[in-house]
Design a protein around this motif. Structure first.
Motif, PDB file in Angstrom:
ATOM      1  N   ALA A   5       0.891  -1.233   0.074  1.00 39.75           N
ATOM      2  CA  ALA A   5       0.015  -0.064  -0.058  1.00 39.75           C
ATOM      3  C   ALA A   5       0.905   1.252  -0.065  1.00 39.75           C
ATOM      4  CB  ALA A   5      -0.925   0.015   1.196  1.00 39.75           C
ATOM      5  N   SER A   6       0.452   2.437  -0.739  1.00 42.32           N
ATOM      6  CA  SER A   6       0.881   3.580  -0.614  1.00 42.32           C
ATOM      7  C   SER A   6       0.067   4.729  -0.859  1.00 42.32           C
ATOM      8  CB  SER A   6       2.160   3.584  -1.693  1.00 42.32           C
ATOM      9  OG  SER A   6       1.410   3.571  -2.878  1.00 42.32           O
ATOM     10  N   GLY A   7       0.543   5.786  -0.727  1.00 39.58           N
ATOM     11  CA  GLY A   7      -0.291   6.917  -0.871  1.00 39.58           C
ATOM     12  C   GLY A   7      -0.923   7.866   0.009  1.00 39.58           C
ATOM     13  N   GLY A   8      -0.474   7.328   1.486  1.00 44.43           N
ATOM     14  CA  GLY A   8      -1.269   7.965   2.606  1.00 44.43           C
ATOM     15  C   GLY A   8      -0.382   9.470   2.516  1.00 44.43           C
ATOM     16  N   GLY A   9      -0.786  10.108   3.639  1.00 43.52           N
ATOM     17  CA  GLY A   9      -0.256  11.435   3.956  1.00 43.52           C
ATOM     18  C   GLY A   9      -0.854  12.417   4.688  1.00 43.52           C
ATOM     19  N   LEU A  10      -0.488  13.578   4.906  1.00 41.07           N
ATOM     20  CA  LEU A  10      -1.083  14.584   5.846  1.00 41.07           C
ATOM     21  C   LEU A  10      -1.913  15.605   4.887  1.00 41.07           C
ATOM     22  CD1 LEU A  10      -1.570  16.225   8.430  1.00 41.07           C
ATOM     23  CD2 LEU A  10       0.439  17.434   7.954  1.00 41.07           C
ATOM     24  N   VAL A  11      -3.235  15.839   5.126  1.00 39.07           N
ATOM     25  CA  VAL A  11      -4.004  16.598   4.108  1.00 39.07           C
ATOM     26  C   VAL A  11      -5.130  17.504   5.041  1.00 39.07           C
ATOM     27  CG1 VAL A  11      -5.948  14.893   4.026  1.00 39.07           C
ATOM     28  CG2 VAL A  11      -5.461  16.682   2.099  1.00 39.07           C
ATOM     29  N   GLN A  12      -5.467  18.590   4.576  1.00 41.05           N
ATOM     30  CA  GLN A  12      -6.279  19.494   5.397  1.00 41.05           C
ATOM     31  C   GLN A  12      -7.851  18.804   5.116  1.00 41.05           C
ATOM     32  OE1 GLN A  12      -5.783  23.464   4.367  1.00 41.05           O
ATOM     33  NE2 GLN A  12      -4.429  23.867   6.110  1.00 41.05           N
ATOM     34  N   ALA A  13      -8.669  19.197   6.020  1.00 40.57           N
ATOM     35  CA  ALA A  13      -9.966  18.804   6.023  1.00 40.57           C
ATOM     36  C   ALA A  13     -10.694  19.477   4.575  1.00 40.57           C
ATOM     37  CB  ALA A  13     -10.842  19.173   7.073  1.00 40.57           C
ATOM     38  N   GLY A  14     -11.433  18.492   3.904  1.00 40.32           N
ATOM     39  CA  GLY A  14     -11.879  18.792   2.693  1.00 40.32           C
ATOM     40  C   GLY A  14     -10.997  18.630   1.560  1.00 40.32           C
ATOM     41  N   GLY A  15      -9.972  17.812   1.829  1.00 38.37           N
ATOM     42  CA  GLY A  15      -8.843  17.808   0.839  1.00 38.37           C
ATOM     43  C   GLY A  15      -9.126  16.324   0.303  1.00 38.37           C
ATOM     44  N   SER A  16      -8.127  15.759  -0.653  1.00 34.99           N
ATOM     45  CA  SER A  16      -8.333  14.505  -1.082  1.00 34.99           C
ATOM     46  C   SER A  16      -7.202  13.697  -1.172  1.00 34.99           C
ATOM     47  CB  SER A  16      -8.864  14.655  -2.751  1.00 34.99           C
ATOM     48  OG  SER A  16     -10.042  15.143  -2.865  1.00 34.99           O
ATOM     49  N   LEU A  17      -6.984  12.438  -1.173  1.00 31.37           N
ATOM     50  CA  LEU A  17      -6.066  11.699  -1.350  1.00 31.37           C
ATOM     51  C   LEU A  17      -6.397  10.231  -2.065  1.00 31.37           C
ATOM     52  CD1 LEU A  17      -4.377  11.566   2.181  1.00 31.37           C
ATOM     53  CD2 LEU A  17      -3.221  12.252   0.209  1.00 31.37           C
ATOM     54  N   ARG A  18      -5.181   9.763  -2.825  1.00 32.56           N
ATOM     55  CA  ARG A  18      -5.650   8.436  -3.655  1.00 32.56           C
ATOM     56  C   ARG A  18      -4.754   7.359  -3.036  1.00 32.56           C
ATOM     57  NH1 ARG A  18      -5.490   6.492  -9.754  1.00 32.56           N
ATOM     58  NH2 ARG A  18      -3.294   6.712  -9.507  1.00 32.56           N
ATOM     59  N   LEU A  19      -4.976   6.413  -2.443  1.00 36.83           N
ATOM     60  CA  LEU A  19      -4.309   5.167  -1.999  1.00 36.83           C
ATOM     61  C   LEU A  19      -4.351   4.173  -3.328  1.00 36.83           C
ATOM     62  CD1 LEU A  19      -5.846   4.617   1.705  1.00 36.83           C
ATOM     63  CD2 LEU A  19      -3.986   6.376   0.892  1.00 36.83           C
ATOM     64  N   SER A  20      -3.050   3.579  -3.050  1.00 36.13           N
ATOM     65  CA  SER A  20      -3.036   2.557  -4.037  1.00 36.13           C
ATOM     66  C   SER A  20      -2.344   1.164  -3.249  1.00 36.13           C
ATOM     67  CB  SER A  20      -1.930   2.879  -4.998  1.00 36.13           C
ATOM     68  OG  SER A  20      -2.234   3.995  -5.556  1.00 36.13           O
ATOM     69  N   CYS A  21      -2.660   0.092  -3.842  1.00 34.53           N
ATOM     70  CA  CYS A  21      -2.409  -1.203  -3.298  1.00 34.53           C
ATOM     71  C   CYS A  21      -2.050  -2.083  -4.447  1.00 34.53           C
ATOM     72  CB  CYS A  21      -3.441  -1.753  -2.288  1.00 34.53           C
ATOM     73  SG  CYS A  21      -2.891  -3.306  -1.683  1.00 34.53           S
TER      74      CYS A  21
END
Length: 114
Positions: A5-21
């Protein structure tokens, strides 16, 4: 299969992230794939499922915000997370199930600041 797995991080509320596995090994298309999350002091929670038949299922807490998808060509599942909330903060883990096999990848940390 082995899962990475990868793609995590720190983001502000309302933001977006995409995780991959990414899955190594064969027969990926026959596996039901899941994303779980675990926050400190809380039980592990099933967030989203992508079945080998092409169905997608979600926890009520993420419906309308998260989207699970899979690429058989890349042997990878994704979790697109939009409109993130502080309560989404957790370690996210990918999981694959096929027959008696129940494989876990390492987690990736997602932190959502308010």
């Amino acid at each position: 299969v082995q899962l990475q797995a990868s793609g995590g991080g720190l983001v502000q509320a309302g933001g977006s992230l995409r995780l991959s596995c990414a899955a190594s090994g064969s027969l990926f298309s026959f596996w039901d794939m899941n994303w779980y999350r675990q926050a400190p002091g809380k039980q592990r929670e099933l967030v989203a499922t992508s079945t080998r038949d092409g169905d997608a299922r979600y926890a009520d807490s993420v419906k309308g915000r998260f989207t699970i998808s899979r690429s058989s060509a890349k042997n990878t599942i994704y979790l697109q997370m939009n409109n993130l909330k502080p309560e989404d903060t957790a370690v996210y883990l990918c999981n694959g199930r096929f027959g008696v096999n129940n494989n876990w990848g390492q987690g990736t940390q997602v932190t959502v600041s308010s």
